[in-house]
Design a protein around this motif. Structure first.
Motif, PDB file in Angstrom:
ATOM      1  N   PHE A  87      -7.354  -0.449   0.520  1.00  0.00           N
ATOM      2  CA  PHE A  87      -6.569   0.756   0.229  1.00  0.00           C
ATOM      3  C   PHE A  87      -5.127   0.278   0.168  1.00  0.00           C
ATOM      4  CE2 PHE A  87      -6.434   5.566   0.913  1.00  0.00           C
ATOM      5  CZ  PHE A  87      -5.130   5.691   0.476  1.00  0.00           C
ATOM      6  N   ILE A  88      -4.627   0.156  -1.046  1.00  0.00           N
ATOM      7  CA  ILE A  88      -3.319  -0.482  -1.249  1.00  0.00           C
ATOM      8  C   ILE A  88      -2.291   0.549  -1.690  1.00  0.00           C
ATOM      9  CG2 ILE A  88      -2.049  -2.241  -2.539  1.00  0.00           C
ATOM     10  CD1 ILE A  88      -4.674  -3.727  -2.968  1.00  0.00           C
ATOM     11  N   ILE A  89      -1.149   0.555  -1.002  1.00  0.00           N
ATOM     12  CA  ILE A  89      -0.017   1.350  -1.485  1.00  0.00           C
ATOM     13  C   ILE A  89       0.892   0.421  -2.287  1.00  0.00           C
ATOM     14  CG2 ILE A  89       2.091   2.557  -0.817  1.00  0.00           C
ATOM     15  CD1 ILE A  89       0.737   3.594   1.612  1.00  0.00           C
ATOM     16  N   ILE A  90       1.201   0.833  -3.508  1.00  0.00           N
ATOM     17  CA  ILE A  90       2.224   0.138  -4.292  1.00  0.00           C
ATOM     18  C   ILE A  90       3.496   0.962  -4.113  1.00  0.00           C
ATOM     19  CG2 ILE A  90       2.935  -0.656  -6.582  1.00  0.00           C
ATOM     20  CD1 ILE A  90       0.352  -2.036  -5.829  1.00  0.00           C
ATOM     21  N   PHE A 113      -0.935   5.837   6.770  1.00  0.00           N
ATOM     22  CA  PHE A 113      -1.944   5.720   7.825  1.00  0.00           C
ATOM     23  C   PHE A 113      -3.286   5.225   7.271  1.00  0.00           C
ATOM     24  CE2 PHE A 113      -5.121   7.456  10.796  1.00  0.00           C
ATOM     25  CZ  PHE A 113      -4.648   6.903  11.977  1.00  0.00           C
ATOM     26  N   CYS A 114      -3.559   5.554   6.009  1.00  0.00           N
ATOM     27  CA  CYS A 114      -4.857   5.188   5.404  1.00  0.00           C
ATOM     28  C   CYS A 114      -4.837   3.777   4.832  1.00  0.00           C
ATOM     29  CB  CYS A 114      -5.194   6.104   4.233  1.00  0.00           C
ATOM     30  SG  CYS A 114      -4.740   7.794   4.443  1.00  0.00           S
ATOM     31  N   ALA A 115      -3.631   3.236   4.609  1.00  0.00           N
ATOM     32  CA  ALA A 115      -3.533   2.008   3.809  1.00  0.00           C
ATOM     33  C   ALA A 115      -3.802   0.756   4.631  1.00  0.00           C
ATOM     34  CB  ALA A 115      -2.147   1.920   3.173  1.00  0.00           C
ATOM     35  N   SER A 116      -4.530  -0.186   4.026  1.00  0.00           N
ATOM     36  CA  SER A 116      -4.770  -1.465   4.681  1.00  0.00           C
ATOM     37  C   SER A 116      -3.714  -2.489   4.249  1.00  0.00           C
ATOM     38  CB  SER A 116      -6.167  -1.979   4.329  1.00  0.00           C
ATOM     39  OG  SER A 116      -6.367  -1.977   2.929  1.00  0.00           O
ATOM     40  N   ARG A 117      -2.968  -2.148   3.208  1.00  0.00           N
ATOM     41  CA  ARG A 117      -2.032  -3.129   2.644  1.00  0.00           C
ATOM     42  C   ARG A 117      -0.959  -2.392   1.857  1.00  0.00           C
ATOM     43  NH1 ARG A 117      -4.477  -7.255  -1.793  1.00  0.00           N
ATOM     44  NH2 ARG A 117      -2.586  -8.371  -2.389  1.00  0.00           N
ATOM     45  N   VAL A 126       1.681   7.058  12.032  1.00  0.00           N
ATOM     46  CA  VAL A 126       0.841   8.181  12.494  1.00  0.00           C
ATOM     47  C   VAL A 126       0.294   8.923  11.270  1.00  0.00           C
ATOM     48  CG1 VAL A 126       2.115   8.472  14.656  1.00  0.00           C
ATOM     49  CG2 VAL A 126       2.817   9.767  12.640  1.00  0.00           C
ATOM     50  N   PRO A 127      -0.866   9.588  11.419  1.00  0.00           N
ATOM     51  CA  PRO A 127      -1.406  10.337  10.280  1.00  0.00           C
ATOM     52  C   PRO A 127      -0.415  11.427   9.861  1.00  0.00           C
ATOM     53  CG  PRO A 127      -3.000  10.248  12.086  1.00  0.00           C
ATOM     54  CD  PRO A 127      -1.711   9.712  12.619  1.00  0.00           C
ATOM     55  N   TRP A 128      -0.250  11.605   8.571  1.00  0.00           N
ATOM     56  CA  TRP A 128       0.741  12.560   8.064  1.00  0.00           C
ATOM     57  C   TRP A 128       0.260  13.999   8.217  1.00  0.00           C
ATOM     58  CZ3 TRP A 128       0.870  16.133   4.048  1.00  0.00           C
ATOM     59  CH2 TRP A 128       2.141  16.605   3.720  1.00  0.00           C
TER      60      TRP A 128
END
Ligand SMILES: Nc1ncnc2c1ncn2[C@@H]1O[C@H](COP(=O)(O)OP(=O)(O)OP(=O)(O)O)[C@@H](O)[C@H]1O
Ligand SMILES: [Mg+2]
Length: 254
Positions: free
Chosen positions: A37-40, A206-210, A250-252
């Motif tokens: 789960f990647i955030i760019i 919070f969800c992203a692994s990277r 923290v979770p949004w």
């Protein structure tokens, strides 16, 4: 889904300079493993959408290449689009049907699936995105949040391994954002690899692994979100309040 420990997507030394300008993306390299789960992350104009347009062949590289399961996107566009489903920044440009149902069914119809399979996939996707009660409505009359979820439903019917979302939270209110975030978390749990661009990292962090930071068209960081978090403001990205207050990530939506 793809074999583990083999990258689904490989971006190598990818550059795209818009003709007559010095703007675009420069020498971008990274790989995407199944289940990530990647955030760019990057500020406006940093190159996020330009990068995404190469993941499904909407743009061709000036140099470098993108591979999907070992095939270059540029010469296997249809294949790449089966593996990588894209939700564009502007949900309106993705609407193709007269009703919500027709719109979500467009992909499976287009590839000639049997009617019963089209019905099954479309009904399931609309149910998962909380849109089944709107199936006979004209998509143009949906709210912004509903349109965004419809675009995801349409992509989901094609069962892509990777789902790419370009600025999915823009223009959504609090509850619209919560609904969409829940849908994205569900997609990830269901086994889809997620790549999501944003200039506002707080919602999905919070969800992203990277996280991969894009700055002036180049990769400025690629690591676990918690490792990069304290540096993001150097790149015009806002550090979430919780992190500033020393509470970490923290979770949004809690
Ligand atoms: N068709 C185009 N022709 C010329 N320049 C372009 C074109 N599309 C984008 N650019 C430029 O390329 C750079 C990157 O744009 P891009 O849309 O990829 O950024 P972005 O990170 O997606 O921004 P935003 O957060 O505003 O969506 C910008 O400087 C932009 O002005
Ligand atoms: Mg963009």
């Amino acid at each position: 889904m793809g074999k583990s420990n083999e990258n689904i997507i490989e971006v190598k030394r990818l550059s795209h300079i818009y003709s007559g300008t010095d703007r675009g993306i420069k020498n971008i390299s990274f790989g995407v493993e199944p289940g990530e789960f990647i955030i760019i992350a990057g500020k406006n104009g940093s190159g996020k959408s330009t990068l995404f347009r190469h993941l499904n062949g909407l743009l061709s590289p000036t140099s470098g290449a993108v591979w999907v399961h070992g095939k270059t996107v540029d010469s296997n566009v249809e294949y790449a689009r089966q593996i990588v489903g894209m939700i564009f920044q502007d949900a309106d440009c993705q609407i193709v049907g007269q009703t919500v149902f027709e719109d979500a069914a467009f992909g499976p119809e287009n590839i000639g699936l049997p009617a019963i399979e089209i019905h099954k996939r479309t009904t399931n996707a609309l149910k998962q995105l909380g849109l089944l009660h709107l199936k006979d409505q004209n998509p143009a009359t949906l709210s912004g949040g509903e349109k965004r979820r419809l675009a995801i439903a349409g992509v989901l019917t094609m069962r892509p391994e990777v789902i790419v979302l370009d600025e999915p939270f823009s223009n959504l209110d609090y509850s619209g954002t919560c609904d969409l975030l829940s849908a994205i978390i569900w997609l990830h749990k269901a086994g889809h690899t997620i790549i999501l661009s944003t200039h506002d990292i707080e919602k999905a962090l919070f969800c992203a692994s990277r996280m991969i930071i894009i700055h002036n068209g180049r990769v400025a960081g690629d690591d676990k979100p918690q490792t990069l978090l304290k540096d993001v403001e150097k790149f015009g990205i806002r550090e979430p309040c919780a992190s500033k207050l020393g509470m970490g990530i923290v979770p949004w939506n809690k």
